[in-house]
Design a protein around this motif. Sequence first.
Motif: not given
Length: 71
Positions: A13-18, A42-46
């Motif tokens: 969810a945090i990565l999607k917000q970005n 972001r590098a690992k789960y992007g």
Amino acid sequence: MRKSKFSDAQIIAILKQNENGVSVPELCREHGMSSALFYKWRAKYGGMDASLMKRLKELEEENKRLKKMYA
């Protein structure tokens, strides 16, 4: 190893917000984390969704178990 205070769903969810335009410093302030942690995620789960993330965690656990068994 220390357990993360963020669940897999929260990380996604945090990565999607970005991806939707929220700035990194704002996200870090809102969730109480460092910018280094965000960039590490972001590098690992992007680009992953929840099912891919779950599969990655399972593979990491299996790899850890096999390494322990081999040693």
